[in-house]
Design an enzyme around this catalytic site. Structure first.
Site, PDB file in Angstrom:
ATOM      1  CE  LYS A 189       7.089  -2.565  -0.597  1.00  0.00           C
ATOM      2  NZ  LYS A 189       6.901  -1.504   0.348  1.00  0.00           N
TER       3      LYS A 189
HETATM    4  C1  PLP Z   1       7.499  -0.221   1.102  1.00  0.00           C
HETATM    5  C2  PLP Z   1       8.122  -0.257   2.457  1.00  0.00           C
HETATM    6  C3  PLP Z   1       7.693   0.541   3.514  1.00  0.00           C
HETATM    7  C4  PLP Z   1       6.694   1.618   3.332  1.00  0.00           C
HETATM    8  O1  PLP Z   1       5.528   1.187   2.789  1.00  0.00           O
HETATM    9  P1  PLP Z   1       4.458   2.273   2.254  1.00  0.00           P
HETATM   10  O2  PLP Z   1       3.209   1.483   2.203  1.00  0.00           O
HETATM   11  O3  PLP Z   1       4.944   2.714   0.918  1.00  0.00           O
HETATM   12  O4  PLP Z   1       4.418   3.370   3.245  1.00  0.00           O
HETATM   13  C5  PLP Z   1       8.237   0.364   4.753  1.00  0.00           C
HETATM   14  N1  PLP Z   1       9.213  -0.527   4.956  1.00  0.00           N
HETATM   15  C6  PLP Z   1       9.693  -1.311   3.975  1.00  0.00           C
HETATM   16  C7  PLP Z   1      10.757  -2.310   4.272  1.00  0.00           C
HETATM   17  C8  PLP Z   1       9.182  -1.176   2.677  1.00  0.00           C
HETATM   18  O5  PLP Z   1       9.676  -1.898   1.674  1.00  0.00           O
END
Ligand code: PLP
Length: 398
Positions: A190
């Site tokens: 992210k």
């Molecule tokens: C990465 C992601 C999540 C989940 O995030 P985590 O921190 O890995 O639980 C949820 N929604 C979207 C759109 C994502 O890309």
């Protein structure tokens, strides 16, 4: 693992993070301090995030999935309630709805923007609808004015999946400040990372208090509050909570990621512009330009590769990139196409034609702000090389 390359050029991994020396020193500091659980660094990271987003409460948890789950739980969502969301998302969005016992209701996304359409949300509302969970896919903010109006008109809770959208804004309003609660992710790929981590942002005191309690077994006081005060404080359990708290080791990384957020966004925007220009004459679908009044968080640069136009299918295209040392991603195979949800809810590809169309064609290119100029040019050269020459000519004259 990276495959071995013929030349000296390293494989370009999709979504590789950058960890500064200051983050490493901060982690070491936590390890040496002996306080590696939830403590002062989580509190500091939360303060930094609340200030950055402009919200009253920022509650750090161990994932965005946990943030979504707790946001739904804190609003009392449960069995019998319907929650409207998009199929064009990561399964975490749907799983969090299922984990609180509610029923996910999907509405198709638009083919050009790939995000949920407010009019489609309105059509899907029933007497059981309790909440809307829009997803700011790739960093493109959803039309939060329109969605907010729909939520207000029908008395619905608005919780957004902002996993891709830390930097995003809609008509001057920062994502994180619109709706009842916003959920962010600090997963490895992210825009900023803590390894694993997430956040609930809200202006609602009660929601913040419940999310915090639910994130740590439902205890009235966390360990840090129990021992770092003047003396031991007894805790009480008022709800059966979960184990979703963030640790200081994770927050130590985040504290040294957030200061780079603007610099990294402008670097991704520059790579984005370079890709747009370089692929102008290719028959691939480029990302939709965001509305001028919005801030796009530039999380994913996703092309569509349509075999009829490109002379190559998406999967072969990805294989071609891989053979040229370039990693790529698929964001996403629509949730309605996965076995579990298909079997449980009877969803069919034709129920969400745009999401199905995108699922078969979408491919995301490396967009890390740490890519060098030469690496960006390698990605561009590989894309040009993989699209067959005949299709290229057709694209150039189209
Ligand atoms: C990465 C992601 C999540 C989940 O995030 P985590 O921190 O890995 O639980 C949820 N929604 C979207 C759109 C994502 O890309």
């Amino acid at each position: 693992m990276s495959p071995s390359r013929g030349g000296s050029e390293a494989y370009i991994v999709f979504g590789a993070p950058r960890i500064s020396e200051s983050a490493i020193a901060e982690v070491v500091d936590s390890l040496r301090s002996g306080w590696i659980g939830t403590g002062p660094k989580v509190a500091r990271f939360e303060e930094m995030l609340a200030e950055y987003l402009g919200v009253k409460h920022a509650v750090a948890v161990n994932s965005c999935t946990a943030a979504l789950h707790l946001s739904l739980v804190a609003h009392g969502l449960g069995p019998g309630d319907e929650v409207i969301t998009t199929p064009m998302t990561f399964p975490a969005t749907i799983n969090s709805i299922l984990h609180c016992g509610a029923t996910p209701v999907l509405v198709d996304c638009a083919r050009d923007t790939r995000i949920i359409e407010p009019t489609a949300i309105e059509r899907a509302i029933t007497r059981r609808t309790r909440a809307i969970v829009p997803v700011h896919l790739a960093g493109q903010p959803c039309d939060m004015d329109a969605i907010e109006r729909i939520a207000a008109r029908h008395g619905l809770i608005l919780i957004d999946d902002a996993a891709h959208a830390l930097e995003a804004a809609w008509k001057g309003r920062k994502i994180g400040t619109v709706g009842n609660a916003s959920c962010f992710s600090f997963y490895v790929t992210k825009n900023i990372t803590t390894g694993e981590g997430g956040l609930v942002a809200t202006d609602d005191d009660g929601v913040a208090r419940r999310v915090r309690a639910y994130s740590l077994h439902g205890l009235s006081h966390g360990a840090w509050q129990r021992y770092s005060a003047k003396g031991p404080v007894a805790y009480d359990v008022t709800v059966p909570g979960y184990k979703y708290n963030m640790t200081d080791v994770q927050a130590a990384i985040g504290i040294h990621q957030l200061p780079f957020v603007a610099e990294w966004l402008s670097r991704r925007a520059a790579i984005w512009a370079r890709y747009d220009a370089a692929f102008e004459s290719l028959p691939v679908g480029k990302p939709n330009p965001p509305p001028a009044h919005s801030v796009h968080a530039r999380h994913l640069y996703s092309l569509t590769v349509d075999e009829e136009k490109c002379g190559i299918g998406r999967d072969a295209f990805r294989q071609g990139l891989h053979e040229r040392g370039i990693g790529s991603g698929v964001h996403y195979t629509g949730v309605h196409l996965h076995t579990y949800y298909r079997e449980r809810f009877g969803w069919k590809p034709a129920d969400f034609p745009n999401a199905t169309w995108l699922s078969e064609r979408t491919v995301s290119l490396p967009l890390s702000p740490h890519l060098t100029k030469a690496e960006v040019e390698r990605v561009i050269a590989a894309v040009r090389d993989v699209v067959p020459a005949g299709a290229k000519a057709a694209g150039a004259t189209a």
